[in-house]
Design a protein around this motif. Structure first.
Motif, PDB file in Angstrom:
ATOM      1  N   TRP A 223      37.053  41.991  42.302  1.00 53.22           N
ATOM      2  CA  TRP A 223      36.961  41.546  43.792  1.00 53.22           C
ATOM      3  C   TRP A 223      38.360  41.116  44.156  1.00 53.22           C
ATOM      4  O   TRP A 223      39.097  41.578  45.236  1.00 53.22           O
ATOM      5  N   SER A 224      39.027  40.117  43.580  1.00 46.48           N
ATOM      6  CA  SER A 224      40.422  39.638  43.921  1.00 46.48           C
ATOM      7  C   SER A 224      41.451  40.593  43.894  1.00 46.48           C
ATOM      8  O   SER A 224      42.228  40.688  44.707  1.00 46.48           O
ATOM      9  N   PHE A 225      41.298  41.686  42.813  1.00 51.07           N
ATOM     10  CA  PHE A 225      42.179  42.624  42.567  1.00 51.07           C
ATOM     11  C   PHE A 225      42.184  43.542  43.818  1.00 51.07           C
ATOM     12  O   PHE A 225      43.243  44.058  44.424  1.00 51.07           O
ATOM     13  N   LEU A 226      41.007  43.880  44.334  1.00 46.56           N
ATOM     14  CA  LEU A 226      41.056  44.636  45.678  1.00 46.56           C
ATOM     15  C   LEU A 226      41.317  44.087  46.698  1.00 46.56           C
ATOM     16  O   LEU A 226      41.566  44.908  47.930  1.00 46.56           O
ATOM     17  N   HIS A 227      41.281  42.830  46.949  1.00 46.50           N
ATOM     18  CA  HIS A 227      41.713  42.277  48.059  1.00 46.50           C
ATOM     19  C   HIS A 227      42.976  41.492  48.152  1.00 46.50           C
ATOM     20  O   HIS A 227      43.330  40.721  49.255  1.00 46.50           O
ATOM     21  N   TYR A 228      43.697  41.188  47.176  1.00 40.67           N
ATOM     22  CA  TYR A 228      45.187  40.799  46.932  1.00 40.67           C
ATOM     23  C   TYR A 228      46.004  40.983  47.868  1.00 40.67           C
ATOM     24  O   TYR A 228      46.803  39.959  48.694  1.00 40.67           O
ATOM     25  N   LYS A 229      45.968  42.030  48.292  1.00 37.44           N
ATOM     26  CA  LYS A 229      47.387  42.836  49.250  1.00 37.44           C
ATOM     27  C   LYS A 229      47.049  41.980  50.717  1.00 37.44           C
ATOM     28  O   LYS A 229      47.988  41.471  51.281  1.00 37.44           O
ATOM     29  N   ARG A 230      45.831  41.843  51.161  1.00 37.73           N
ATOM     30  CA  ARG A 230      45.563  41.290  52.444  1.00 37.73           C
ATOM     31  C   ARG A 230      45.185  39.923  52.255  1.00 37.73           C
ATOM     32  O   ARG A 230      45.308  39.130  53.179  1.00 37.73           O
ATOM     33  N   GLN A 231      44.810  39.292  51.193  1.00 36.76           N
ATOM     34  CA  GLN A 231      44.252  37.880  50.987  1.00 36.76           C
ATOM     35  C   GLN A 231      45.029  37.312  49.867  1.00 36.76           C
ATOM     36  O   GLN A 231      44.533  37.454  48.674  1.00 36.76           O
ATOM     37  N   ARG A 232      46.224  36.851  49.928  1.00 40.04           N
ATOM     38  CA  ARG A 232      46.954  36.364  48.766  1.00 40.04           C
ATOM     39  C   ARG A 232      46.431  35.112  48.115  1.00 40.04           C
ATOM     40  O   ARG A 232      46.827  35.133  46.852  1.00 40.04           O
ATOM     41  N   TYR A 233      45.508  34.618  48.955  1.00 40.86           N
ATOM     42  CA  TYR A 233      45.062  33.296  48.359  1.00 40.86           C
ATOM     43  C   TYR A 233      44.059  33.554  47.084  1.00 40.86           C
ATOM     44  O   TYR A 233      43.586  32.525  46.366  1.00 40.86           O
ATOM     45  N   VAL A 234      43.687  34.943  47.010  1.00 43.43           N
ATOM     46  CA  VAL A 234      42.594  35.141  45.992  1.00 43.43           C
ATOM     47  C   VAL A 234      43.204  34.759  44.519  1.00 43.43           C
ATOM     48  O   VAL A 234      42.329  34.803  43.561  1.00 43.43           O
ATOM     49  N   TRP A 235      44.403  34.490  44.280  1.00 44.04           N
ATOM     50  CA  TRP A 235      45.003  34.023  43.027  1.00 44.04           C
ATOM     51  C   TRP A 235      44.257  32.676  42.461  1.00 44.04           C
ATOM     52  O   TRP A 235      44.194  32.587  41.307  1.00 44.04           O
ATOM     53  N   LYS A 236      43.849  31.923  43.541  1.00 46.26           N
ATOM     54  CA  LYS A 236      43.168  30.740  43.201  1.00 46.26           C
ATOM     55  C   LYS A 236      41.806  31.168  42.373  1.00 46.26           C
ATOM     56  O   LYS A 236      41.463  30.407  41.561  1.00 46.26           O
ATOM     57  N   CYS A 237      41.107  32.071  42.987  1.00 43.83           N
ATOM     58  CA  CYS A 237      39.843  32.450  42.409  1.00 43.83           C
ATOM     59  C   CYS A 237      40.084  32.993  41.035  1.00 43.83           C
ATOM     60  O   CYS A 237      39.347  32.340  40.091  1.00 43.83           O
ATOM     61  N   VAL A 238      40.938  33.760  40.932  1.00 43.96           N
ATOM     62  CA  VAL A 238      41.370  34.408  39.478  1.00 43.96           C
ATOM     63  C   VAL A 238      41.677  33.314  38.437  1.00 43.96           C
ATOM     64  O   VAL A 238      41.012  33.272  37.353  1.00 43.96           O
ATOM     65  N   VAL A 239      42.716  32.315  38.737  1.00 42.63           N
ATOM     66  CA  VAL A 239      43.001  31.460  37.907  1.00 42.63           C
ATOM     67  C   VAL A 239      41.721  30.457  37.536  1.00 42.63           C
ATOM     68  O   VAL A 239      41.647  30.131  36.338  1.00 42.63           O
ATOM     69  N   THR A 240      40.893  29.999  38.475  1.00 41.35           N
ATOM     70  CA  THR A 240      39.987  29.411  38.123  1.00 41.35           C
ATOM     71  C   THR A 240      38.889  30.100  37.238  1.00 41.35           C
ATOM     72  O   THR A 240      38.725  29.085  36.234  1.00 41.35           O
ATOM     73  N   VAL A 241      38.400  31.144  37.380  1.00 47.78           N
ATOM     74  CA  VAL A 241      37.388  31.685  36.765  1.00 47.78           C
ATOM     75  C   VAL A 241      38.054  32.112  35.330  1.00 47.78           C
ATOM     76  O   VAL A 241      37.376  31.938  34.432  1.00 47.78           O
ATOM     77  N   VAL A 242      39.183  32.449  35.076  1.00 48.79           N
ATOM     78  CA  VAL A 242      39.964  32.853  33.749  1.00 48.79           C
ATOM     79  C   VAL A 242      39.983  31.630  32.994  1.00 48.79           C
ATOM     80  O   VAL A 242      39.868  31.305  31.685  1.00 48.79           O
ATOM     81  N   VAL A 243      40.643  30.319  33.638  1.00 50.58           N
ATOM     82  CA  VAL A 243      40.873  29.444  32.848  1.00 50.58           C
ATOM     83  C   VAL A 243      39.770  28.680  32.414  1.00 50.58           C
ATOM     84  O   VAL A 243      39.556  27.922  31.279  1.00 50.58           O
ATOM     85  N   ILE A 244      38.641  28.728  33.364  1.00 51.06           N
ATOM     86  CA  ILE A 244      37.140  27.906  32.987  1.00 51.06           C
ATOM     87  C   ILE A 244      36.714  28.533  31.630  1.00 51.06           C
ATOM     88  O   ILE A 244      36.267  27.866  30.722  1.00 51.06           O
ATOM     89  N   ASN A 245      36.690  30.032  31.487  1.00 49.08           N
ATOM     90  CA  ASN A 245      36.316  30.466  30.506  1.00 49.08           C
ATOM     91  C   ASN A 245      37.213  30.358  29.420  1.00 49.08           C
ATOM     92  O   ASN A 245      36.662  30.425  27.994  1.00 49.08           O
ATOM     93  N   ALA A 246      38.525  30.481  29.353  1.00 47.71           N
ATOM     94  CA  ALA A 246      39.491  30.106  28.115  1.00 47.71           C
ATOM     95  C   ALA A 246      39.157  28.734  27.692  1.00 47.71           C
ATOM     96  O   ALA A 246      39.278  28.406  26.512  1.00 47.71           O
ATOM     97  N   LEU A 247      38.828  27.787  28.670  1.00 51.01           N
ATOM     98  CA  LEU A 247      38.702  26.266  28.131  1.00 51.01           C
ATOM     99  C   LEU A 247      37.374  26.425  27.299  1.00 51.01           C
ATOM    100  O   LEU A 247      37.127  25.430  26.372  1.00 51.01           O
ATOM    101  N   ILE A 248      36.412  27.433  27.384  1.00 50.92           N
ATOM    102  CA  ILE A 248      35.209  27.254  26.593  1.00 50.92           C
ATOM    103  C   ILE A 248      35.798  27.431  25.011  1.00 50.92           C
ATOM    104  O   ILE A 248      34.941  26.908  24.272  1.00 50.92           O
ATOM    105  N   ALA A 249      36.925  27.877  24.709  1.00 53.30           N
ATOM    106  CA  ALA A 249      37.405  28.042  23.299  1.00 53.30           C
ATOM    107  C   ALA A 249      37.497  26.581  22.592  1.00 53.30           C
ATOM    108  O   ALA A 249      37.503  26.514  21.413  1.00 53.30           O
ATOM    109  N   LEU A 250      37.507  25.508  23.408  1.00 53.09           N
ATOM    110  CA  LEU A 250      37.879  24.104  22.871  1.00 53.09           C
ATOM    111  C   LEU A 250      36.296  24.014  22.461  1.00 53.09           C
ATOM    112  O   LEU A 250      36.431  23.140  21.277  1.00 53.09           O
ATOM    113  N   GLU A 251      35.076  24.525  22.742  1.00 56.09           N
ATOM    114  CA  GLU A 251      33.935  24.451  22.020  1.00 56.09           C
ATOM    115  C   GLU A 251      33.837  24.849  20.699  1.00 56.09           C
ATOM    116  O   GLU A 251      33.010  24.361  19.827  1.00 56.09           O
ATOM    117  N   LEU A 252      34.709  26.020  20.693  1.00 52.89           N
ATOM    118  CA  LEU A 252      34.588  26.869  19.347  1.00 52.89           C
ATOM    119  C   LEU A 252      35.371  25.629  18.151  1.00 52.89           C
ATOM    120  O   LEU A 252      35.014  25.731  17.027  1.00 52.89           O
TER     121      LEU A 252
END
Length: 299
Positions: A223-252
């Protein structure tokens, strides 16, 4: 509750526990009279207090023999603070919960009540509730607090899917979000009933949460990729969901707590605090954008 681990199965721990119970737990009234207020409020019993003391005796014995720090009942040893079982996880869970209170900033910046406005408020309510139960569970690990922590966390995972659905397909006509909501409630009931009444399977629960969570991440990224040109703020959404899941590696990379306080799980909670603020910054920007688009259509 977790099965026995190497530490609580050891001869040192078992002997210490038997001796402690025999010496200290025969007169319960005396134990509760001498018990600190914080520990009494958290309902620590005499056998549990013996288990805590013997845990540290066992850890000292293992370390003197050059052995690795053992787990007890599936958990690492933590130093209690005012009776709180895992103080670092409690503090970081509370901070994560407070992040959801930023939804009140949305009310100030987006005065008009769009349907999505109420969807985001629902997310804040579910998220705050889930993190408060996480704090309760880490304060005092019982069967009830553990079950509530798992169930509330799962409700937050499902509600995030609901927000994604509403943001992609919209909230009008009303049957769309209602249909999605009914399906997700059915999934929640099926999953929690299985865990509560059939088999509290930790592996199964993790797989279900990971599968639904991964689907949610992919959806928001697309969704963020499709709307990035008109809604530049969507980078915040991408960073949040990607980093949260990357942090799960701590559990491993599970390890004994640093200073008997900070384990992998507490550090995962610590890492998500700032991401909560970033996520609500995205929500505010997106709500302002939606409101402007609605104003343009009316004019």
């Amino acid at each position: 509750m977790a099965d026995a681990s190497y530490g609580d199965r050891s001869y040192i721990f078992q002997k210490c526990l038997r001796d402690c119970k025999k010496t200290n737990c025969t007169e319960d009234e005396r134990f509760y009279q001498e018990q600190p207020l914080a520990e009494w409020l958290l309902q620590w019993t005499c056998p549990e207090e013996c288990s805590y003391r013997c845990m540290w005796s066992t850890v000292d014995a293992f370390r003197k023999d050059g052995l690795e720090v053992p787990q007890f009942h599936g958990k690492w040893p933590f130093i209690r603070v005012f009776g709180i079982q895992e103080p670092a996880s409690v503090v970081f869970s509370l901070l994560n919960g407070l992040c959801h209170l930023r939804i009140f900033t949305l009310r100030a910046q987006v005065p008009s009540r769009t349907p999505m406005f109420y969807v985001w408020h629902g997310l804040a309510l579910v998220g705050f509730h889930a993190w408060m139960w996480a704090a309760i569970f880490h304060s005092r690990d019982t069967y009830f607090t553990e079950v509530m922590d798992y169930f509330c966390a799962f409700s937050l995972v499902l509600y995030n899917v609901f927000t994604l659905y509403c943001r992609i397909l919209g909230t009008s006509p009303l049957w769309r979000p209602l249909t999605c909501g009914v399906v997700l409630v059915a999934v929640f009931i099926q999953h929690t009933c299985y865990l509560a009444f059939v088999n509290f399977d930790y592996g199964y629960n993790m797989q279900v949460n990971a599968g639904i969570g991964f689907t949610n991440v992919i959806g928001w990224i697309i969704w963020s990729f499709l709307h990035y040109k008109r809604q530049r703020y969507v980078w915040k959404c991408v960073v949040t969901v990607v980093v949260i899941n990357a942090l799960i590696a701590l559990e491993l990379g599970d390890f004994a707590p640093l200073w008997w306080t900070f384990d992998a799980h507490s550090l995962w909670h610590a890492g998500t605090v700032s991401l909560g603020w970033l996520w609500y910054s995205f929500i505010i920007d997106d709500s302002v954008y939606v409101l402007k688009q609605m104003s343009k259509k009316k004019s």
